[in-house]
Enzyme design. Sequence first.
Site, PDB file in Angstrom:
ATOM      1  N   LYS A 173      55.667  24.310  34.120  1.00 32.15           N
ATOM      2  CA  LYS A 173      54.739  23.747  33.360  1.00 32.15           C
ATOM      3  C   LYS A 173      53.236  24.082  34.007  1.00 32.15           C
ATOM      4  CE  LYS A 173      52.935  21.538  29.819  1.00 32.15           C
ATOM      5  NZ  LYS A 173      52.005  20.711  30.214  1.00 32.15           N
ATOM      6  N   GLU A 180      47.096  28.930  30.401  1.00 26.19           N
ATOM      7  CA  GLU A 180      46.509  28.443  29.102  1.00 26.19           C
ATOM      8  C   GLU A 180      44.881  28.325  29.505  1.00 26.19           C
ATOM      9  OE1 GLU A 180      46.180  23.982  27.928  1.00 26.19           O
ATOM     10  OE2 GLU A 180      47.976  24.746  27.420  1.00 26.19           O
TER      11      GLU A 180
END
Length: 301
Positions: A173, A180
């Site tokens: 993550k 991102e």
Amino acid sequence: MELGMVGLGRMGANMVQRLLRGGHKVTGFDPNADARKAIEANGAASAESLRELVARLPSPRAIWLMVPAGKITDDTVDALLPLLAQGDTVIDGGNSNYKDTLRRAAVYAGHELNYVDCGTSGGVWGLQEGYSMMIGGDEHVVESLRPIFETLAPAKTAGWGRVGPVGSGHFTKMIHNGIEYGLMQAYAEGFSILQHKQEFALDLQQIGEIWRQGSVVRSWLLDLLTDALRKNPTMKGIAPYVADSGEGRWTVSEAIDLDVPAPVISLSLIERLRSRDADSFTDKLLAAMRNEFGGHPIKKE
């Protein structure tokens, strides 16, 4: 299944709702009484303390943490430790640093308790769309929690999976969030260039809508950006200040440790830091140096 949810903020409360819709029984805890009342209105039970939460759950217990990374997670994990019994499982669904996760898991293993890390993506849209989940932990423990993950995911067999041993979920993550950063920076820069080409009077929302269909740069982030432009075409009232929650920093640090070049992610992090410097001493020094070597004029404040 029956489980406890610690942390009833935006994501935690939405997860409770999605789990209830999937037929699970959920008891939630949050220091905020209003947050507890909100989940009760949706059909969940609530507890006024961690001790009460643990007492309400059947053994072996499963408790999902949806609290901020760092000290709050540490405090919660430490407070739960003496309350749990052999075979109970804690799932950390927040954005913890994977190194902290490894440390916490080792402590829990010493007490014959299971620790699972679940990197969770989906934000405020997770209730409607489902959550992408990157899970780390012992295979049999993760498998025992399958009904929870299947309900929270976009589909039973899509959008989630065990990626490796404990720590790997939060590590994955972390890299996800680093990527991102880079994607968001590229979109923002590209649309800024379009906006500055004033003689063309480009409609940025229209361009976003065109790109959303068939373009190689289409993505959910582009969907959200286009919707933001529809609501506020000039970004009026939004300060040019971009926060970061830590994962980008950790990704860059890990890249350095592993000798992996990551210039795009690194620069996107630097740009976020730069956005917070309203009175940039760096830029003042640059202006002063240009004046010194070339006599270039200095713009006064």
